[in-house]
Design a protein around this motif. Structure first.
Motif, mmCIF file in Angstrom:
data_model
loop_
_atom_site.group_PDB
_atom_site.id
_atom_site.type_symbol
_atom_site.label_atom_id
_atom_site.label_comp_id
_atom_site.label_asym_id
_atom_site.label_seq_id
_atom_site.Cartn_x
_atom_site.Cartn_y
_atom_site.Cartn_z
ATOM 1 N N ARG A 67 141.717 11.470 70.893
ATOM 2 C CA ARG A 67 141.935 10.183 70.940
ATOM 3 C C ARG A 67 142.066 9.728 72.270
ATOM 4 N NH1 ARG A 67 142.045 6.267 67.395
ATOM 5 N NH2 ARG A 67 142.745 6.762 65.191
ATOM 6 N N ASP A 68 141.465 8.534 72.669
ATOM 7 C CA ASP A 68 141.618 7.896 73.940
ATOM 8 C C ASP A 68 141.871 6.509 73.903
ATOM 9 O OD1 ASP A 68 141.647 7.434 76.743
ATOM 10 O OD2 ASP A 68 139.613 7.466 76.928
ATOM 11 N N GLY A 69 143.217 6.060 73.589
ATOM 12 C CA GLY A 69 143.498 4.890 73.282
ATOM 13 C C GLY A 69 142.926 4.292 71.980
ATOM 14 N N ASP A 70 142.004 3.350 72.046
ATOM 15 C CA ASP A 70 141.502 3.147 70.762
ATOM 16 C C ASP A 70 140.254 3.859 70.353
ATOM 17 O OD1 ASP A 70 140.164 1.720 72.383
ATOM 18 O OD2 ASP A 70 140.095 -0.479 71.253
ATOM 19 N N ARG A 71 139.980 4.551 71.366
ATOM 20 C CA ARG A 71 138.587 5.146 71.324
ATOM 21 C C ARG A 71 138.887 6.566 70.675
ATOM 22 N NH1 ARG A 71 135.689 4.994 76.724
ATOM 23 N NH2 ARG A 71 137.612 5.976 77.456
ATOM 24 N N PHE A 72 137.778 7.085 70.133
ATOM 25 C CA PHE A 72 137.795 8.601 69.743
ATOM 26 C C PHE A 72 136.681 9.355 70.511
ATOM 27 C CE2 PHE A 72 137.366 12.156 66.833
ATOM 28 C CZ PHE A 72 138.610 12.920 67.034
ATOM 29 N N ILE A 73 136.917 10.294 71.053
ATOM 30 C CA ILE A 73 135.881 11.059 72.000
ATOM 31 C C ILE A 73 135.572 12.326 71.378
ATOM 32 C CG2 ILE A 73 135.390 12.212 74.373
ATOM 33 C CD1 ILE A 73 136.270 9.199 74.012
ATOM 34 N N LEU A 74 134.370 12.552 71.184
ATOM 35 C CA LEU A 74 133.749 13.939 70.378
ATOM 36 C C LEU A 74 132.839 14.654 71.784
ATOM 37 C CD1 LEU A 74 132.421 13.085 67.052
ATOM 38 C CD2 LEU A 74 134.429 14.564 67.389
ATOM 39 N N ASP A 75 133.463 15.724 72.012
ATOM 40 C CA ASP A 75 132.576 16.528 73.063
ATOM 41 C C ASP A 75 131.993 17.572 72.372
ATOM 42 O OD1 ASP A 75 131.872 17.975 75.200
ATOM 43 O OD2 ASP A 75 133.739 17.803 76.288
ATOM 44 N N GLU A 76 130.707 17.359 72.354
ATOM 45 C CA GLU A 76 129.759 18.499 71.623
ATOM 46 C C GLU A 76 129.067 19.234 72.567
ATOM 47 O OE1 GLU A 76 128.301 15.716 67.901
ATOM 48 O OE2 GLU A 76 127.065 15.940 69.448
ATOM 49 N N ARG A 77 129.425 20.754 72.233
ATOM 50 C CA ARG A 77 128.528 21.557 73.423
ATOM 51 C C ARG A 77 127.546 22.776 72.462
ATOM 52 N NH1 ARG A 77 131.641 22.159 78.436
ATOM 53 N NH2 ARG A 77 133.207 20.512 78.383
ATOM 54 N N PHE A 78 126.224 22.382 72.640
ATOM 55 C CA PHE A 78 125.280 23.203 71.949
ATOM 56 C C PHE A 78 124.894 24.383 72.864
ATOM 57 C CE2 PHE A 78 125.127 18.504 70.929
ATOM 58 C CZ PHE A 78 124.728 18.687 69.647
ATOM 59 N N ARG A 79 124.513 25.324 71.865
ATOM 60 C CA ARG A 79 123.891 26.892 72.347
ATOM 61 C C ARG A 79 122.915 26.901 71.302
ATOM 62 N NH1 ARG A 79 124.921 30.372 76.001
ATOM 63 N NH2 ARG A 79 126.917 29.628 76.360
ATOM 64 N N TYR A 80 121.406 26.785 71.894
ATOM 65 C CA TYR A 80 120.477 27.002 71.211
ATOM 66 C C TYR A 80 119.755 28.493 70.968
ATOM 67 C CZ TYR A 80 120.258 22.063 71.651
ATOM 68 O OH TYR A 80 120.411 20.645 71.304
ATOM 69 N N ARG A 87 124.986 19.262 76.098
ATOM 70 C CA ARG A 87 126.414 18.591 75.883
ATOM 71 C C ARG A 87 126.038 17.282 75.482
ATOM 72 N NH1 ARG A 87 131.152 18.036 80.342
ATOM 73 N NH2 ARG A 87 132.783 17.393 78.756
ATOM 74 N N ARG A 88 126.468 16.631 74.610
ATOM 75 C CA ARG A 88 126.962 15.308 74.186
ATOM 76 C C ARG A 88 128.328 14.938 74.043
ATOM 77 N NH1 ARG A 88 123.591 15.329 69.619
ATOM 78 N NH2 ARG A 88 121.713 15.027 70.964
ATOM 79 N N VAL A 89 128.499 13.926 74.563
ATOM 80 C CA VAL A 89 129.910 13.443 74.623
ATOM 81 C C VAL A 89 129.678 11.945 73.782
ATOM 82 C CG1 VAL A 89 131.887 12.677 75.813
ATOM 83 C CG2 VAL A 89 130.489 14.503 76.621
ATOM 84 N N TRP A 90 130.302 11.862 72.649
ATOM 85 C CA TRP A 90 130.257 10.592 71.890
ATOM 86 C C TRP A 90 131.600 9.919 72.062
ATOM 87 C CZ3 TRP A 90 126.611 8.470 68.901
ATOM 88 C CH2 TRP A 90 125.636 9.503 68.222
ATOM 89 N N THR A 91 131.470 8.564 72.470
ATOM 90 C CA THR A 91 132.675 7.498 72.296
ATOM 91 C C THR A 91 132.382 6.777 71.212
ATOM 92 O OG1 THR A 91 132.856 7.869 74.841
ATOM 93 C CG2 THR A 91 133.898 5.846 73.513
#
Length: 176
Positions: A67-80, A87-91
């Motif tokens: 959580r970051d205040g009223d936002r939710f952060i998803l930090d995705e780290r891919f290995r192919y 890396r993709r960071v969703w807010t």
């Protein structure tokens, strides 16, 4: 002749509109709480298949949610499977009506998500790098909670209404 041509051109759009509504899953259990499921660390395993079914990429993902205040952060780290990483960071933010919006660096505009029962349906446009070029593809992304630790994800990719391929992912929430 023109009528037949128009019918053929409209077919991909008619098929795309025939997908089930997420509300069809409203009574399904267990209920998916997006923040509760992705808070902490979740591991995922997946693959990308071309429209003919050929698997062209396999990958693992480590996801950290907070959580970051009223936002939710998803930090995705891919290995192919070829050794590359990404890396993709969703807010993510939840609207008053319960729907979700999300942004990420490789997403065009905003992803729109609707949650009901055990299901979440995301729709968004992704910038997809392929062989040195970047293509904008549309994703119809479905997630289904199986139990408190397991989530299955299937995303159909299309361009101009035509199928490009499919991504399948299996998520497993780590025990605290």
């Amino acid at each position: 002749m023109m009528r037949k041509l128009f019918s053929l051109m409209a077919l991909p759009f008619a098929v795309a509109c025939s997908a089930p509504s997420v509300t069809r899953y409203a009574a399904e259990q267990p209920k998916l709480d997006l923040v509760a499921y992705f808070a902490g660390t979740v591991d995922a395993w997946g693959m990308f298949q071309k429209r003919n079914g050929e698997v062209v990429k396999r990958f693992t993902v480590q996801i950290t949610g907070r959580r970051d205040g009223d936002r939710f952060i998803l930090d995705e780290r891919f290995r192919y499977s070829d050794g590359n990483t990404d890396r993709r960071v969703w807010t993510l933010t939840q609207d008053a009506d319960g729907r979700w919006r999300g942004t990420a660096g490789d997403v065009v505009g905003q992803a729109r998500g609707e949650l009901a029962g055990n299901a979440l349906n995301w729709r968004y446009t992704l910038k997809l790098p392929v062989d040195g070029k970047v293509y904008e593809v549309q994703l119809d992304d479905w997630m289904f909670l199986v139990d408190e630790h397991t989530l299955i994800n299937r995303a159909s990719m299309s361009k101009f209404g035509f199928d490009v391929g499919e991504v399948t992912l299996f998520f497993r929430k780590r025990q605290p």
